[in-house]
Design an enzyme around this catalytic site. Structure first.
Site, PDB file in Angstrom:
ATOM      1  N   ASP A  99       0.855  -1.185   0.000  1.00  0.00           N
ATOM      2  CA  ASP A  99       0.000   0.000   0.000  1.00  0.00           C
ATOM      3  C   ASP A  99       0.896   1.242   0.000  1.00  0.00           C
ATOM      4  O   ASP A  99       1.345   1.683  -1.058  1.00  0.00           O
ATOM      5  CB  ASP A  99      -0.918  -0.086   1.220  1.00  0.00           C
ATOM      6  CG  ASP A  99      -1.965   1.011   1.286  1.00  0.00           C
ATOM      7  OD1 ASP A  99      -2.150   1.728   0.287  1.00  0.00           O
ATOM      8  OD2 ASP A  99      -2.620   1.157   2.338  1.00  0.00           O
ATOM      9  N   THR A 100       1.187   1.822   1.166  1.00  0.00           N
ATOM     10  CA  THR A 100       2.121   2.952   1.195  1.00  0.00           C
ATOM     11  C   THR A 100       3.542   2.478   0.866  1.00  0.00           C
ATOM     12  O   THR A 100       4.367   3.257   0.397  1.00  0.00           O
ATOM     13  CB  THR A 100       2.169   3.612   2.593  1.00  0.00           C
ATOM     14  OG1 THR A 100       2.674   2.661   3.530  1.00  0.00           O
ATOM     15  CG2 THR A 100       0.795   4.099   3.018  1.00  0.00           C
ATOM     16  N   GLY A 101       3.818   1.208   1.160  1.00  0.00           N
ATOM     17  CA  GLY A 101       5.149   0.662   0.920  1.00  0.00           C
ATOM     18  C   GLY A 101       6.064   0.813   2.122  1.00  0.00           C
ATOM     19  O   GLY A 101       7.197   0.326   2.115  1.00  0.00           O
ATOM     20  N   PHE A 142     -10.397  -0.858  -0.498  1.00  0.00           N
ATOM     21  CA  PHE A 142      -9.940  -1.727   0.578  1.00  0.00           C
ATOM     22  C   PHE A 142     -10.504  -3.117   0.332  1.00  0.00           C
ATOM     23  O   PHE A 142     -11.708  -3.306   0.255  1.00  0.00           O
ATOM     24  CB  PHE A 142     -10.385  -1.196   1.948  1.00  0.00           C
ATOM     25  CG  PHE A 142      -9.668  -1.893   3.056  1.00  0.00           C
ATOM     26  CD1 PHE A 142      -8.441  -1.423   3.507  1.00  0.00           C
ATOM     27  CD2 PHE A 142     -10.191  -3.055   3.624  1.00  0.00           C
ATOM     28  CE1 PHE A 142      -7.744  -2.093   4.512  1.00  0.00           C
ATOM     29  CE2 PHE A 142      -9.503  -3.722   4.625  1.00  0.00           C
ATOM     30  CZ  PHE A 142      -8.278  -3.242   5.068  1.00  0.00           C
ATOM     31  N   LYS A 194      -1.034  -2.034  -4.713  1.00  0.00           N
ATOM     32  CA  LYS A 194      -2.023  -0.945  -4.626  1.00  0.00           C
ATOM     33  C   LYS A 194      -1.288   0.385  -4.692  1.00  0.00           C
ATOM     34  O   LYS A 194      -0.484   0.706  -3.834  1.00  0.00           O
ATOM     35  CB  LYS A 194      -2.827  -1.074  -3.317  1.00  0.00           C
ATOM     36  CG  LYS A 194      -3.971  -0.100  -3.202  1.00  0.00           C
ATOM     37  CD  LYS A 194      -5.005  -0.554  -2.177  1.00  0.00           C
ATOM     38  CE  LYS A 194      -4.719  -0.035  -0.796  1.00  0.00           C
ATOM     39  NZ  LYS A 194      -5.782  -0.411   0.171  1.00  0.00           N
ATOM     40  N   LEU A 218       7.060  -2.638   3.944  1.00  0.00           N
ATOM     41  CA  LEU A 218       7.973  -3.452   3.154  1.00  0.00           C
ATOM     42  C   LEU A 218       9.339  -2.796   2.984  1.00  0.00           C
ATOM     43  O   LEU A 218      10.358  -3.491   2.993  1.00  0.00           O
ATOM     44  CB  LEU A 218       7.330  -3.757   1.798  1.00  0.00           C
ATOM     45  CG  LEU A 218       7.818  -5.030   1.120  1.00  0.00           C
ATOM     46  CD1 LEU A 218       7.796  -6.221   2.056  1.00  0.00           C
ATOM     47  CD2 LEU A 218       6.978  -5.321  -0.101  1.00  0.00           C
ATOM     48  N   ARG A 270     -10.063 -13.229   6.373  1.00  0.00           N
ATOM     49  CA  ARG A 270      -8.893 -13.818   5.701  1.00  0.00           C
ATOM     50  C   ARG A 270      -9.270 -15.119   4.995  1.00  0.00           C
ATOM     51  O   ARG A 270      -8.623 -15.526   4.043  1.00  0.00           O
ATOM     52  CB  ARG A 270      -7.789 -14.134   6.717  1.00  0.00           C
ATOM     53  CG  ARG A 270      -7.159 -12.918   7.385  1.00  0.00           C
ATOM     54  CD  ARG A 270      -5.895 -13.345   8.119  1.00  0.00           C
ATOM     55  NE  ARG A 270      -5.439 -12.390   9.113  1.00  0.00           N
ATOM     56  CZ  ARG A 270      -4.662 -11.332   8.852  1.00  0.00           C
ATOM     57  NH1 ARG A 270      -4.270 -11.083   7.632  1.00  0.00           N
ATOM     58  NH2 ARG A 270      -4.280 -10.540   9.827  1.00  0.00           N
TER      59      ARG A 270
HETATM   60  P1  IMP Z   1       1.944  -0.433   3.805  1.00  0.00           P
HETATM   61  O1  IMP Z   1       3.074  -0.294   4.772  1.00  0.00           O
HETATM   62  O2  IMP Z   1       1.053   0.773   3.802  1.00  0.00           O
HETATM   63  O3  IMP Z   1       2.379  -0.806   2.412  1.00  0.00           O
HETATM   64  O4  IMP Z   1       1.036  -1.570   4.449  1.00  0.00           O
HETATM   65  C1  IMP Z   1       0.754  -2.778   3.827  1.00  0.00           C
HETATM   66  C2  IMP Z   1      -0.080  -3.599   4.786  1.00  0.00           C
HETATM   67  O5  IMP Z   1      -1.308  -2.921   5.085  1.00  0.00           O
HETATM   68  C3  IMP Z   1      -0.472  -4.905   4.124  1.00  0.00           C
HETATM   69  O6  IMP Z   1       0.454  -5.927   4.382  1.00  0.00           O
HETATM   70  C4  IMP Z   1      -1.833  -5.158   4.741  1.00  0.00           C
HETATM   71  O7  IMP Z   1      -1.681  -5.842   5.978  1.00  0.00           O
HETATM   72  C5  IMP Z   1      -2.414  -3.786   5.012  1.00  0.00           C
HETATM   73  N1  IMP Z   1      -3.305  -3.358   3.913  1.00  0.00           N
HETATM   74  C6  IMP Z   1      -3.139  -2.313   3.064  1.00  0.00           C
HETATM   75  N2  IMP Z   1      -4.157  -2.215   2.182  1.00  0.00           N
HETATM   76  C7  IMP Z   1      -5.016  -3.212   2.489  1.00  0.00           C
HETATM   77  C8  IMP Z   1      -6.277  -3.654   1.922  1.00  0.00           C
HETATM   78  O8  IMP Z   1      -6.826  -3.112   0.939  1.00  0.00           O
HETATM   79  N3  IMP Z   1      -6.851  -4.739   2.525  1.00  0.00           N
HETATM   80  C9  IMP Z   1      -6.294  -5.386   3.598  1.00  0.00           C
HETATM   81  N4  IMP Z   1      -5.118  -5.023   4.137  1.00  0.00           N
HETATM   82  C10 IMP Z   1      -4.483  -3.946   3.590  1.00  0.00           C
HETATM   83 MG    MG Z   2      -3.202  -6.678   7.510  1.00  0.00          MG
END
Ligand code: IMP
Ligand code: MG
Length: 171
Positions: free
Chosen positions: A99-101, A148, A127, A104, A161
């Protein structure tokens, strides 16, 4: 009542996982591949992906969660570190959704400290809308602009899940 709008079917997931698995099989031929799944969301994808990779490889898991609600700080805590020796090996991180990255990118930084030969990223869903850090996603099954989604390992407050396909969740 929450509404679940079908987004990606079981068949589509199966087909894409097979394709990405075949690509990984080809790209990692002769290398020392370790799949490192990111808990918990990747567990179903990881289970299907590993069976589509036809070269020998090892599996490990890493767990990380945002330090608190303020995701923009990029602060994460590791809830599970890899068990295997990763030095000199070819690590492929397996995520449910980028999502935001931020999560990771921190995991990549951490894994780099263990001196692997290479670190790449494979995600079920890429995403794009809220990406905050530059991150090279090497393999992705599907891209999503926004929304979402739940199912096939992806949760909303730990629920859903178990849904076999992927749904857009409308609360
Ligand atoms: P990031 O650090 O924002 O990239 O967070 C990614 C994490 O947020 C993923 O591993 C998910 O656990 C959660 N996440 C982000 N978007 C979604 C979504 O659309 N559905 C469910 N979980 C999400
Ligand atoms: Mg999650």
């Amino acid at each position: 009542m929450p509404e679940f709008i079908p987004m990606i079917s079981e068949d589509e997931i199966k087909e894409k996982t097979r394709e990405v698995g075949a690509k990984i099989t080809e790209d990692y031929n002769g290398l020392d591949l370790v799949l490192v799944g990111v808990l918990k969301g990747s567990f179903i994808f990881l289970a299907d992906l590993t069976r589509q990779i036809k070269i020998d490889h090892d599996i490990d898991l890493v767990g990380a969660s945002s330090y608190d609600g303020t995701a923009t700080t990029g602060q994460i805590v590791f809830t599970k570190q890899p068990d295997l020796e990763l030095e000199g090996r070819d690590v492929l991180l397996v995520e449910d959704i980028v999502d935001t990255g931020l999560t990771l990118s921190k995991i990549v930084e951490f894994v780099q400290l263990l001196n692997p030969r290479s670190v790449k990223i494979c995600t079920l869903i890429d995403k794009r809308e809220r990406r905050e850090v530059e991150l090279s996603v090497d393999y992705s099954c599907f891209t999503l602009e926004k929304g979402f989604i739940v199912g096939y390992g992806l949760d909303y407050n730990e629920r859903y899940r178990n849904l076999p396909a992927i749904y857009d969740l409308k609360l």
